[in-house]
Design a protein around this motif. Structure first.
Motif, PDB file in Angstrom:
ATOM      1  N   ARG A 285     -41.149   3.091  28.835  1.00  0.00           N
ATOM      2  CA  ARG A 285     -42.153   4.230  29.314  1.00  0.00           C
ATOM      3  C   ARG A 285     -42.693   4.802  28.044  1.00  0.00           C
ATOM      4  N   PHE A 286     -42.086   4.543  26.752  1.00  0.00           N
ATOM      5  CA  PHE A 286     -42.597   5.226  25.624  1.00  0.00           C
ATOM      6  C   PHE A 286     -43.992   4.538  25.104  1.00  0.00           C
ATOM      7  N   GLU A 287     -44.623   3.516  26.086  1.00  0.00           N
ATOM      8  CA  GLU A 287     -45.854   3.132  25.661  1.00  0.00           C
ATOM      9  C   GLU A 287     -46.940   3.767  26.194  1.00  0.00           C
ATOM     10  N   GLN A 288     -46.355   4.842  27.184  1.00  0.00           N
ATOM     11  CA  GLN A 288     -47.481   5.830  27.772  1.00  0.00           C
ATOM     12  C   GLN A 288     -48.066   6.873  26.674  1.00  0.00           C
ATOM     13  N   PHE A 289     -46.983   7.170  25.428  1.00  0.00           N
ATOM     14  CA  PHE A 289     -47.435   7.899  24.378  1.00  0.00           C
ATOM     15  C   PHE A 289     -48.406   7.471  23.555  1.00  0.00           C
ATOM     16  N   PRO A 290     -49.298   8.125  22.890  1.00  0.00           N
ATOM     17  CA  PRO A 290     -50.320   7.568  22.287  1.00  0.00           C
ATOM     18  C   PRO A 290     -49.676   7.110  20.688  1.00  0.00           C
ATOM     19  N   GLU A 291     -48.715   7.501  20.315  1.00  0.00           N
ATOM     20  CA  GLU A 291     -48.072   7.045  18.928  1.00  0.00           C
ATOM     21  C   GLU A 291     -47.263   5.638  19.261  1.00  0.00           C
ATOM     22  N   PHE A 292     -47.074   5.299  20.471  1.00  0.00           N
ATOM     23  CA  PHE A 292     -46.585   3.828  20.768  1.00  0.00           C
ATOM     24  C   PHE A 292     -47.532   3.142  21.283  1.00  0.00           C
ATOM     25  N   LYS A 293     -47.444   1.772  20.398  1.00  0.00           N
ATOM     26  CA  LYS A 293     -48.541   0.835  20.920  1.00  0.00           C
ATOM     27  C   LYS A 293     -47.853  -0.255  21.850  1.00  0.00           C
ATOM     28  N   THR A 294     -46.854  -0.885  21.050  1.00  0.00           N
ATOM     29  CA  THR A 294     -45.960  -1.819  21.940  1.00  0.00           C
ATOM     30  C   THR A 294     -44.565  -1.750  21.716  1.00  0.00           C
ATOM     31  N   VAL A 295     -43.709  -1.877  22.903  1.00  0.00           N
ATOM     32  CA  VAL A 295     -42.271  -1.652  22.843  1.00  0.00           C
ATOM     33  C   VAL A 295     -41.601  -3.224  22.941  1.00  0.00           C
TER      34      VAL A 295
ATOM     35  N   TYR B 294     -37.747  -3.094  18.806  1.00  0.00           N
ATOM     36  CA  TYR B 294     -39.121  -3.292  17.868  1.00  0.00           C
ATOM     37  C   TYR B 294     -40.063  -2.437  18.505  1.00  0.00           C
ATOM     38  N   ILE B 295     -40.421  -1.292  17.833  1.00  0.00           N
ATOM     39  CA  ILE B 295     -41.694  -0.496  18.240  1.00  0.00           C
ATOM     40  C   ILE B 295     -42.822  -0.378  17.363  1.00  0.00           C
ATOM     41  N   GLU B 296     -43.950  -0.694  17.653  1.00  0.00           N
ATOM     42  CA  GLU B 296     -45.093  -0.829  16.943  1.00  0.00           C
ATOM     43  C   GLU B 296     -46.180   0.465  17.299  1.00  0.00           C
ATOM     44  N   ALA B 297     -46.588   0.888  16.210  1.00  0.00           N
ATOM     45  CA  ALA B 297     -47.375   2.050  16.401  1.00  0.00           C
ATOM     46  C   ALA B 297     -48.894   1.609  16.001  1.00  0.00           C
ATOM     47  N   PRO B 298     -49.862   2.358  16.466  1.00  0.00           N
ATOM     48  CA  PRO B 298     -51.323   1.992  16.248  1.00  0.00           C
ATOM     49  C   PRO B 298     -51.685   2.080  14.932  1.00  0.00           C
ATOM     50  N   THR B 299     -51.223   3.114  14.129  1.00  0.00           N
ATOM     51  CA  THR B 299     -51.456   3.096  12.394  1.00  0.00           C
ATOM     52  C   THR B 299     -50.097   3.687  11.810  1.00  0.00           C
ATOM     53  N   LYS B 300     -50.424   3.751  10.440  1.00  0.00           N
ATOM     54  CA  LYS B 300     -49.152   4.069   9.550  1.00  0.00           C
ATOM     55  C   LYS B 300     -48.892   5.626   9.914  1.00  0.00           C
ATOM     56  N   ASP B 301     -49.840   6.311  10.071  1.00  0.00           N
ATOM     57  CA  ASP B 301     -49.557   7.781  10.373  1.00  0.00           C
ATOM     58  C   ASP B 301     -48.704   8.045  11.906  1.00  0.00           C
ATOM     59  N   ASP B 302     -49.174   7.016  12.887  1.00  0.00           N
ATOM     60  CA  ASP B 302     -48.460   7.407  14.020  1.00  0.00           C
ATOM     61  C   ASP B 302     -47.112   6.895  14.016  1.00  0.00           C
ATOM     62  N   ILE B 303     -46.560   6.225  13.061  1.00  0.00           N
ATOM     63  CA  ILE B 303     -45.240   5.443  13.022  1.00  0.00           C
ATOM     64  C   ILE B 303     -44.163   6.638  12.748  1.00  0.00           C
ATOM     65  N   TYR B 304     -44.753   7.487  12.045  1.00  0.00           N
ATOM     66  CA  TYR B 304     -43.890   8.732  11.560  1.00  0.00           C
ATOM     67  C   TYR B 304     -43.738   9.645  12.856  1.00  0.00           C
ATOM     68  N   LYS B 305     -44.818   9.737  13.525  1.00  0.00           N
ATOM     69  CA  LYS B 305     -44.757  10.512  15.024  1.00  0.00           C
ATOM     70  C   LYS B 305     -43.892   9.783  15.982  1.00  0.00           C
ATOM     71  N   ALA B 306     -43.943   8.444  15.859  1.00  0.00           N
ATOM     72  CA  ALA B 306     -43.069   7.726  16.663  1.00  0.00           C
ATOM     73  C   ALA B 306     -41.728   7.778  16.480  1.00  0.00           C
ATOM     74  N   GLN B 307     -41.434   7.766  14.889  1.00  0.00           N
ATOM     75  CA  GLN B 307     -40.132   7.998  14.545  1.00  0.00           C
ATOM     76  C   GLN B 307     -39.508   9.394  14.848  1.00  0.00           C
ATOM     77  N   THR B 308     -40.308  10.525  14.883  1.00  0.00           N
ATOM     78  CA  THR B 308     -39.709  11.744  15.277  1.00  0.00           C
ATOM     79  C   THR B 308     -39.428  11.875  16.762  1.00  0.00           C
ATOM     80  N   THR B 309     -40.400  11.334  17.573  1.00  0.00           N
ATOM     81  CA  THR B 309     -40.269  11.204  19.062  1.00  0.00           C
ATOM     82  C   THR B 309     -38.896  10.337  19.276  1.00  0.00           C
ATOM     83  N   MET B 310     -38.737   9.101  18.520  1.00  0.00           N
ATOM     84  CA  MET B 310     -37.561   8.452  19.170  1.00  0.00           C
ATOM     85  C   MET B 310     -36.278   9.246  18.586  1.00  0.00           C
ATOM     86  N   THR B 311     -36.261   9.689  17.368  1.00  0.00           N
ATOM     87  CA  THR B 311     -35.186  10.457  16.955  1.00  0.00           C
ATOM     88  C   THR B 311     -34.517  11.325  17.864  1.00  0.00           C
ATOM     89  N   GLN B 312     -35.577  12.570  18.395  1.00  0.00           N
ATOM     90  CA  GLN B 312     -35.383  13.421  19.377  1.00  0.00           C
ATOM     91  C   GLN B 312     -34.741  12.630  20.593  1.00  0.00           C
TER      92      GLN B 312
END
Length: 392
Positions: A81-91, A216-234
């Motif tokens: 379901r995380f693929e629906q978020f913009p900071e997640f490209k592929t899971v 494994y989670i891929e983000a669209p950009t390097k900036d998004d990977i930190y957003k994805a990390q915060t979301t996954m941590t929560q």
């Protein structure tokens, strides 16, 4: 006296005693050569690390569930379901079974089995050489299909096309539907070349693998990977009730840390190599003091016929600089030669020559000659003609 005349005079004096000159320059040669070689090795290692990370993707986040039991289980549908978020490209959730027994015909060996979904190919930056990868239908119907890594295929089929053949994995028959192109190891030391890949639910059902351990989670950009990390941590903190029950690995942070560690080690080794330059400078000062003593009468004669103090000072200073400069040049050429030859001697390592550092090392070697030649040159220039002529 012109500077070029001083240089030519210094060259004649230096070449008059070649063995002594070489021994004097040895510290400078070793110092400059070591600096050039070590920096080339450090740069090559940093580039190698960066390429390994690029093979797996720098926009990658790896989620690992720690411990066993339901309290630390990852749910496939929730993760997707995380693929629906913009900071997640592929899971791509995975479960693995090391040392799986693979049989084909009379050949038998053990390889690592990976259960995953159709996103795994894209997220690991792998490519299909023959056949196809997993599809949604394979996942939904839990089909017994397998994709082979290049090493696995070579072991069982040699150069033949494995697609369509049946292999036995721990007593269960799977049909080969694809072959991966050779990729090599990533920074973690793992490689899809020696893996067999099956649908996630097939692996869970057939081999009783339990829960998903790594995602494994891929983000669209390097900036998004930190957003994805915060979301996954929560999400994981809420799900597992503790941050100790999971690990998040950010590939970009790992790359930065690895590069920084390599640069620090290289700088420390270069600092040690620079000690050789200082030792070489002390050797130059020592030999120049001996030279002043040997040529005291010559200094007296030159002063008595009109040579000024600055002429004597520059003569010996240029001589010291020529010795250190020649040593630096030889060290520079040897360092470049070693840097070029190193990958041929040790193919696993690469080098990258730094032109800036090479030039700085050579200039520093000449500077060492000026600094350590100043005292002997000054001593020679202060000699009184009458005392110098009386010297035996």
């Amino acid at each position: 006296m012109k500077i070029m005349e001083l240089v030519f005079m210094a060259m004649r004096t230096v070449l008059a005693n070649p063995l002594r000159t070489i021994l004097t320059m040895l510290g400078v040669i070793i110092g400059v050569g070591s600096v050039v070689t070590l920096v080339a090795l450090g740069n090559g290692t940093s580039d190698q690390i960066a390429k390994q990370y690029e093979n797996l993707g720098t926009n990658l986040l790896v989620v690992t569930a720690n411990g066993n039991g339901r309290a630390t289980q990852l749910d496939y549908s929730e993760l997707m379901r995380f693929e629906q978020f913009p900071e997640f490209k592929t899971v791509a959730p995975t479960m693995s079974k090391p040392n799986s027994n693979i049989k084909y015909d009379r050949t038998q060996s053990t390889y690592s089995l990976i259960g995953t979904n159709d996103r795994y190919l894209e997220i690991t930056k792998s490519k299909i050489a023959k056949g196809r990868f997993l599809s949604e239908a394979d996942l939904e119907f839990r089909t017994n299909v397998v994709i082979l890594g290049s090493e696995v295929s070579k072991k069982f089929f040699g150069l033949l096309d494995p697609v369509g053949e049946d292999v036995n994995i721990d007593g269960i028959v799977f049909t080969v539907i694809g072959l991966l192109e050779p990729k090599g190891s990533n920074i973690t030391g793992t490689s899809v070349d020696s893996a067999v890949i099956v649908p996630l639910e097939t692996a869970r059902r057939q081999f009783k693998l339990g829960s998903i351990r790594t995602t494994y989670i891929e983000a669209p950009t390097k900036d998004d990977i930190y957003k994805a990390q915060t979301t996954m941590t929560q999400y994981l903190t809420y799900k597992f009730k503790s941050a100790d029950n999971f690990t998040l690995t950010n590939q970009d942070e790992l790359l930065t840390a690895k590069t920084a560690a390599t640069d620090t080690l290289t700088n420390q080794l270069v600092a040690v190599a620079c000690i050789s330059l200082l030792v070489g400078g002390i050797g130059i000062m020592n030999i120049m003091l001996v030279t002043v003593s040997e040529r005291t009468r010559e200094i007296g004669i030159r002063k008595s016929i009109g040579a000024k103090r600055r002429n004597i000072l520059f003569q010996f200073l240029v001589e010291a600089t020529v010795i250190s400069g020649m040593g630096g040049l030889i060290g520079l050429l040897l360092g470049i030669g070693f840097s070029i030859a190193w990958p041929h001697l040790y193919p696993a390592q690469t080098t990258k020559i730094s032109l800036d550092i090479s030039i700085y090392a050579f200039l520093f070697s000449a500077f060492v000659g000026v600094v350590f030649g100043l005292y002997p040159a000054n001593k020679a220039s202060k000699l009184r003609p009458i005392d110098a002529l009386r010297f035996d």
